[in-house]
Design an enzyme around this catalytic site. Structure first.
Site, PDB file in Angstrom:
ATOM      1  N   HIS A 174       0.834  -1.204   0.000  1.00  0.00           N
ATOM      2  CA  HIS A 174       0.000   0.000   0.000  1.00  0.00           C
ATOM      3  C   HIS A 174       0.870   1.255   0.000  1.00  0.00           C
ATOM      4  O   HIS A 174       1.228   1.761   1.064  1.00  0.00           O
ATOM      5  CB  HIS A 174      -0.903  -0.007   1.229  1.00  0.00           C
ATOM      6  CG  HIS A 174      -1.797  -1.210   1.297  1.00  0.00           C
ATOM      7  ND1 HIS A 174      -1.334  -2.461   1.654  1.00  0.00           N
ATOM      8  CD2 HIS A 174      -3.111  -1.361   1.035  1.00  0.00           C
ATOM      9  CE1 HIS A 174      -2.343  -3.323   1.620  1.00  0.00           C
ATOM     10  NE2 HIS A 174      -3.433  -2.685   1.247  1.00  0.00           N
ATOM     11  N   HIS A 187      -4.187   2.875  -3.482  1.00  0.00           N
ATOM     12  CA  HIS A 187      -4.379   2.367  -2.118  1.00  0.00           C
ATOM     13  C   HIS A 187      -3.605   1.079  -1.862  1.00  0.00           C
ATOM     14  O   HIS A 187      -2.812   1.012  -0.937  1.00  0.00           O
ATOM     15  CB  HIS A 187      -5.866   2.143  -1.820  1.00  0.00           C
ATOM     16  CG  HIS A 187      -6.072   1.228  -0.656  1.00  0.00           C
ATOM     17  ND1 HIS A 187      -6.050   1.678   0.639  1.00  0.00           N
ATOM     18  CD2 HIS A 187      -6.229  -0.127  -0.595  1.00  0.00           C
ATOM     19  CE1 HIS A 187      -6.202   0.637   1.448  1.00  0.00           C
ATOM     20  NE2 HIS A 187      -6.311  -0.461   0.731  1.00  0.00           N
ATOM     21  N   HIS A 189     -28.945 -15.915  24.309  1.00  0.00           N
ATOM     22  CA  HIS A 189     -27.916 -15.732  25.336  1.00  0.00           C
ATOM     23  C   HIS A 189     -27.156 -17.013  25.664  1.00  0.00           C
ATOM     24  O   HIS A 189     -26.228 -16.992  26.452  1.00  0.00           O
ATOM     25  CB  HIS A 189     -28.557 -15.179  26.617  1.00  0.00           C
ATOM     26  CG  HIS A 189     -28.845 -13.720  26.544  1.00  0.00           C
ATOM     27  ND1 HIS A 189     -29.558 -13.159  25.508  1.00  0.00           N
ATOM     28  CD2 HIS A 189     -28.497 -12.698  27.354  1.00  0.00           C
ATOM     29  CE1 HIS A 189     -29.655 -11.857  25.696  1.00  0.00           C
ATOM     30  NE2 HIS A 189     -29.012 -11.544  26.807  1.00  0.00           N
ATOM     31  N   GLY A 211     -10.880   4.094   7.099  1.00  0.00           N
ATOM     32  CA  GLY A 211     -11.325   2.751   7.468  1.00  0.00           C
ATOM     33  C   GLY A 211     -11.419   2.594   8.975  1.00  0.00           C
ATOM     34  O   GLY A 211     -12.364   1.995   9.497  1.00  0.00           O
ATOM     35  N   SER A 238     -23.180  -9.548  37.166  1.00  0.00           N
ATOM     36  CA  SER A 238     -23.380 -10.911  36.677  1.00  0.00           C
ATOM     37  C   SER A 238     -22.061 -11.656  36.521  1.00  0.00           C
ATOM     38  O   SER A 238     -21.972 -12.850  36.755  1.00  0.00           O
ATOM     39  CB  SER A 238     -24.063 -10.893  35.302  1.00  0.00           C
ATOM     40  OG  SER A 238     -25.324 -10.294  35.394  1.00  0.00           O
ATOM     41  N   ASN A 276      -8.038  11.372   3.730  1.00  0.00           N
ATOM     42  CA  ASN A 276      -7.677  11.482   2.312  1.00  0.00           C
ATOM     43  C   ASN A 276      -8.833  11.197   1.350  1.00  0.00           C
ATOM     44  O   ASN A 276      -8.650  11.191   0.129  1.00  0.00           O
ATOM     45  CB  ASN A 276      -6.459  10.602   1.977  1.00  0.00           C
ATOM     46  CG  ASN A 276      -6.745   9.115   2.140  1.00  0.00           C
ATOM     47  OD1 ASN A 276      -7.887   8.690   2.195  1.00  0.00           O
ATOM     48  ND2 ASN A 276      -5.675   8.327   2.218  1.00  0.00           N
ATOM     49  N   GLU A 326     -18.359  -4.465  24.073  1.00  0.00           N
ATOM     50  CA  GLU A 326     -17.510  -5.653  24.202  1.00  0.00           C
ATOM     51  C   GLU A 326     -16.303  -5.604  23.266  1.00  0.00           C
ATOM     52  O   GLU A 326     -15.191  -5.981  23.650  1.00  0.00           O
ATOM     53  CB  GLU A 326     -18.323  -6.926  23.916  1.00  0.00           C
ATOM     54  CG  GLU A 326     -19.408  -7.232  24.931  1.00  0.00           C
ATOM     55  CD  GLU A 326     -20.708  -6.493  24.629  1.00  0.00           C
ATOM     56  OE1 GLU A 326     -20.768  -5.760  23.613  1.00  0.00           O
ATOM     57  OE2 GLU A 326     -21.668  -6.650  25.411  1.00  0.00           O
ATOM     58  N   PRO A 361      -6.202  -5.198  10.937  1.00  0.00           N
ATOM     59  CA  PRO A 361      -7.657  -5.196  11.063  1.00  0.00           C
ATOM     60  C   PRO A 361      -8.083  -3.790  11.511  1.00  0.00           C
ATOM     61  O   PRO A 361      -7.792  -3.378  12.640  1.00  0.00           O
ATOM     62  CB  PRO A 361      -7.930  -6.246  12.145  1.00  0.00           C
ATOM     63  CG  PRO A 361      -6.675  -7.085  12.203  1.00  0.00           C
ATOM     64  CD  PRO A 361      -5.566  -6.126  11.883  1.00  0.00           C
ATOM     65  N   PHE A 400     -21.240 -13.578  24.136  1.00  0.00           N
ATOM     66  CA  PHE A 400     -20.775 -12.339  23.515  1.00  0.00           C
ATOM     67  C   PHE A 400     -19.266 -12.333  23.258  1.00  0.00           C
ATOM     68  O   PHE A 400     -18.715 -11.318  22.826  1.00  0.00           O
ATOM     69  CB  PHE A 400     -21.197 -11.125  24.343  1.00  0.00           C
ATOM     70  CG  PHE A 400     -22.699 -11.035  24.528  1.00  0.00           C
ATOM     71  CD1 PHE A 400     -23.546 -11.264  23.452  1.00  0.00           C
ATOM     72  CD2 PHE A 400     -23.253 -10.756  25.763  1.00  0.00           C
ATOM     73  CE1 PHE A 400     -24.933 -11.211  23.615  1.00  0.00           C
ATOM     74  CE2 PHE A 400     -24.638 -10.700  25.926  1.00  0.00           C
ATOM     75  CZ  PHE A 400     -25.477 -10.932  24.859  1.00  0.00           C
TER      76      PHE A 400
HETATM   77  C1  LIG Z   1     -11.474  -4.932   9.648  1.00  0.00           C
HETATM   78  C2  LIG Z   1     -10.927  -4.728   8.275  1.00  0.00           C
HETATM   79  N1  LIG Z   1     -11.756  -4.779   7.233  1.00  0.00           N
HETATM   80  C3  LIG Z   1     -11.273  -4.633   5.991  1.00  0.00           C
HETATM   81  C4  LIG Z   1      -9.947  -4.441   5.768  1.00  0.00           C
HETATM   82  C5  LIG Z   1      -9.402  -4.341   4.346  1.00  0.00           C
HETATM   83  N2  LIG Z   1      -8.973  -2.946   4.124  1.00  0.00           N
HETATM   84  C6  LIG Z   1      -7.693  -2.579   4.191  1.00  0.00           C
HETATM   85  S1  LIG Z   1      -7.484  -0.929   4.022  1.00  0.00           S
HETATM   86  C7  LIG Z   1      -9.141  -0.686   3.811  1.00  0.00           C
HETATM   87  C8  LIG Z   1      -9.748   0.670   3.661  1.00  0.00           C
HETATM   88  C9  LIG Z   1      -8.859   1.652   3.085  1.00  0.00           C
HETATM   89  O1  LIG Z   1      -9.295   2.940   3.302  1.00  0.00           O
HETATM   90  P1  LIG Z   1      -8.520   3.898   4.293  1.00  0.00           P
HETATM   91  O2  LIG Z   1      -8.621   3.376   5.659  1.00  0.00           O
HETATM   92  O3  LIG Z   1      -9.022   5.253   4.037  1.00  0.00           O
HETATM   93  O4  LIG Z   1      -7.013   3.775   3.849  1.00  0.00           O
HETATM   94  P2  LIG Z   1      -6.327   4.483   2.611  1.00  0.00           P
HETATM   95  O5  LIG Z   1      -7.116   4.118   1.376  1.00  0.00           O
HETATM   96  O6  LIG Z   1      -6.364   5.921   2.869  1.00  0.00           O
HETATM   97  O7  LIG Z   1      -4.961   3.910   2.561  1.00  0.00           O
HETATM   98  C10 LIG Z   1      -9.818  -1.902   3.874  1.00  0.00           C
HETATM   99  C11 LIG Z   1     -11.277  -2.031   3.700  1.00  0.00           C
HETATM  100  C12 LIG Z   1      -9.112  -4.379   6.894  1.00  0.00           C
HETATM  101  N3  LIG Z   1      -7.808  -4.190   6.799  1.00  0.00           N
HETATM  102  N4  LIG Z   1      -9.638  -4.501   8.133  1.00  0.00           N
END
Ligand SMILES: Cc1ncc(C[n+]2csc(CCOP(=O)(O)OP(=O)(O)O)c2C)c(N)n1
Length: 669
Positions: A29, A264, A475, A159, A386, A188, A413, A118, A439
């Site tokens: 990236h 990206h 539950h 994201g 609980s 961005n 959670e 993630p 959960f």
């Molecule tokens: C929980 C999760 N879902 C999906 C992805 C796959 N993923 C990687 S980057 C991204 C989104 C990119 O957008 P942004 O956060 O704006 O990053 P940029 O394009 O600016 O580098 C996704 C959906 C991930 N890494 N984590």
């Protein structure tokens, strides 16, 4: 060279390293590091208090790259400022055995504070890091002698802001007024599918203000002075976490790809790399070019870092001579050790104490160890009564007072798990969380990451089976134990009675290189009579022979966990009266048992005894490993139902009588 010229040189060094590494790996990236390079540069060279020679210095500022896909940004900064990450590692980006994996991995690369990728996790980890800082500062700092005093910074992306876990974490951070938490938002307007106009048009500024954050905008992501001024203002806002929304341009400088989703997650392409370098006034050859002036400027971090740590060390020595006991406590905590005598007041149980729910016993254990473990810190997602997670002698943690010991995570959670990971990552704390076992699904991403990072977080889960009763199938956990056991590196413990619960806690507290999940009952269970049965310290071995066929080879082995163990014992008695020699194995933890030497495993489950019956109130998945091809499982391959638990036990065939008849059938009698 002018300061401006030097700044640009340094920023373009980050940009071109990212472009080149992604190009060479032919994956990665490049866009994010290119757009966010200026803010990262300002933060790392003018603000971040760190010592590249010692990534473990306890009072360093924490930096989280929550947008982990932009890992080359972090690797470039680490290399340039002088961490033990040679240029060859950047040239080996994303390759087998390198310390520059696709997404940053804590423990692998020096200076990587948490594993990210993630989206949203790093955002929430940062909140945990900041909570840890504030709690430890409250506990340890003394007038004029602040030994814990650092910021937590992060770069977060679109994201990150879209993920729900960030909302949960941001809400709690605002509530707690975490003033030393400062996030730079790489605004961005681009994510994978294209413009954020496709799916993300909310007013993030007012959203974060509504959470109680201090929010600023920097309209030009290349305006270094504006970024610096905003960071200063964020530091000055001592009672609120800060979000600095920095308008950036993905793949800044690339004539063909800037502001496009194409930049990206794919290399720019050889030609576009050349054009971009020309556009940035950069030599097109060689790749991975680092101008000397830029390197010298970045490497000034070494001297600053050395001085910072030395000043801190001197302060710590003054502290240690004035407050030797506190200093020793600090050392123990930061080393991840338990103070000697921590288990002095662990309760003992006899059958007359019962019946007791294992969640009750867990609460007693927590309260018995809390005075000895001043940095045991946790709470529940609004289920403390609980989950029995409340430390009764201590107050609550609030925005005004971090002197308490009870953290109220609220009904959050997912963030609770990620925040607990952040607390563990900081060091100095023994973090725990609490909610219902069902959960755990809401917490699976951070549990997985705790396991991946080897973090000592204790996840308490109560109401661990359909036997929670009337709340019904929404539950009642069915597949959750199996799902947790599927996570590599997670120890799952489901104790059978009060004594096993104490032992399970002993395991949880002494297991320092990975997370532990405790599955505890809502309903009361008999306290097993240990004068007749084996000692509960067998819990540490994962499984042990609880009751046996006297001196003889058993006809059948009954293997059970948690609340089903006492049923197996009852069945054992009934079978004995019918002349069947049964062995009862209590198996609170598969993972611990699997770690035992084969000889021990064969002692508990002799290979020659193939008639085996496992009993557990959950999906049978996985149990065939222990019962073998000739064995059977009494489990639940359906969702539960709303009814009193005793009715459910009868309806679902979890009685001593049904175990006996299944055992007899298995033996062909
Ligand atoms: C929980 C999760 N879902 C999906 C992805 C796959 N993923 C990687 S980057 C991204 C989104 C990119 O957008 P942004 O956060 O704006 O990053 P940029 O394009 O600016 O580098 C996704 C959906 C991930 N890494 N984590």
């Amino acid at each position: 060279m002018t300061q401006d010229g030097l700044d640009q040189l340094c920023i373009n060094t980050i940009r071109t390293l990212a472009m080149d590494a992604v190009q060479k790996a032919n994956s990665g990236h490049p866009g994010m590091p290119m757009g966010a390079a200026p803010m990262a540069y300002v933060l790392w060279t003018r603000f971040l208090k760190h010592n590249p020679a010692n990534p473990h210095w306890p009072d360093r500022d924490r930096f989280v790259l929550s947008a982990g896909h932009g890992s080359m940004l972090l690797y470039s900064l680490l290399h340039l400022t002088g961490y033990d990450l040679p240029l060859e590692e950047l040239q080996n980006f994303r390759q087998w055995g390198s310390r520059t994996p696709g997404h940053p991995e804590h423990g692998l690369t020096p200076g990587v504070e948490t594993t990210t990728g993630p989206l949203g996790q790093g955002f929430a980890n940062g909140v945990g890091l900041a909570i840890a800082e504030r709690f430890l500062a409250e506990r340890f700092n003394r007038p004029g002698l602040a030994i814990v005093d650092h910021y937590t910074y992060a770069i977060v992306s679109d994201g990150d802001l879209m993920e729900g876990v960030a909302s949960e974490a941001a809400s709690l951070a605002g509530h707690l007024g975490l003033g030393k938490l400062i996030y730079l938002y790489d605004d961005n307007h681009i994510s994978i599918e294209g413009s954020t106009d496709l799916a993300f048009t909310e007013d993030a500024e007012h959203r974060f203000e509504a959470y109680g954050w201090h929010v600023q905008r920097v309209e030009d992501g290349n305006d270094l002075a504006a970024i610096a001024t905003a960071i200063e203002a964020a530091q000055a806002a001592t009672e609120q976490p800060s979000l600095i929304m920095v308008r950036t341009h993905i793949a800044y400088g690339s004539p063909g790809k800037q502001d496009t989703a194409a930049a990206h997650g794919a290399p720019l392409g050889e030609e576009e790399v050349q054009r971009t370098k020309e556009n940035l006034g950069w030599p097109t050859e060689p790749p991975f070019y680092i101008p000397n002036e830029a390197l010298t400027h970045f490497r000034a971090a070494a001297e600053r870092g050395r001085a910072w740590e030395a000043a801190w060390q001197a302060r710590f020595e003054d502290y240690a001579s004035e407050y030797p006991q506190l200093a020793a406590e600090w050392q123990t905590a930061m080393n991840g050790q338990l103070p000697t005598g921590w288990d002095a007041d662990l309760p003992d149980f006899v059958p007359a104490d019962g019946p007791l729910a294992t969640r009750q016993v867990s609460g007693q254990v927590l309260n018995a160890i809390a005075p000895y473990l001043p940095t045991l810190l946790g709470g529940s997602a609004d289920l403390a009564p609980s989950n029995n997670t409340l430390l009764k002698q201590y107050g609550d943690i609030s925005g005004d007072d971090f002197g308490g010991r009870n953290l109220h995570f609220g009904v959050r959670e997912h963030a609770m798990g990620s925040i607990a990971n952040g607390m563990a990552l900081h060091g100095g704390l023994v973090p725990y969380t609490g909610t219902f076992l069902v959960f755990s699904d809401y917490m699976r991403p951070p549990i997985r990451l705790a396991a991946l990072m080897g973090l000592p977080v204790i996840f308490i889960f109560t109401h661990d089976s359909v036997w929670l009763g009337e709340d019904g199938p929404t539950h009642q956990p069915i597949e959750q134990l199996a799902a947790l056991r599927a996570i590599p590196g997670l120890i799952v413990l489901r104790p059978a009675d009060a004594a096993e619960t104490v032992e399970a806690w002993r395991v949880a507290l002494t297991h320092r290189d990975g997370p532990v999940a405790l599955a505890l009952t809502r309903q009361k269970l008999p306290v097993l009579d240990r004068t007749e049965l084996a000692d509960a310290d067998g819990v540490a071995r994962g499984a042990y022979v609880l009751a046996d066929a006297r001196d003889e080879r058993p006809d059948i082995i009954l293997i059970a966990t948690g609340s089903e163990v006492h049923l197996a014992l009852e069945a054992h008695g009934q079978l004995a009266r019918q002349g069947v020699k049964a062995r009862v194995v209590s198996m609170p933890s598969w993972e611990l048992f699997d770690q035992q030497p084969q000889t021990y495993q064969d002692q508990v489950l002799p290979p020659t005894v193939t008639a085996r019956l496992a009993i557990e109130a959950g999906v049978p998945q996985g149990w065939h490993r222990y019962v073998g091809p000739a064995g059977e499982v009494i489990g639940l391959d359906r969702f539960g139902a709303s009814a009193p638990y005793k009715t459910l036990m009868e309806r679902f065939g979890f009685t001593a009588e049904s175990i006996v008849s299944r055992a007899l059938a298995l033996l062909g009698r």
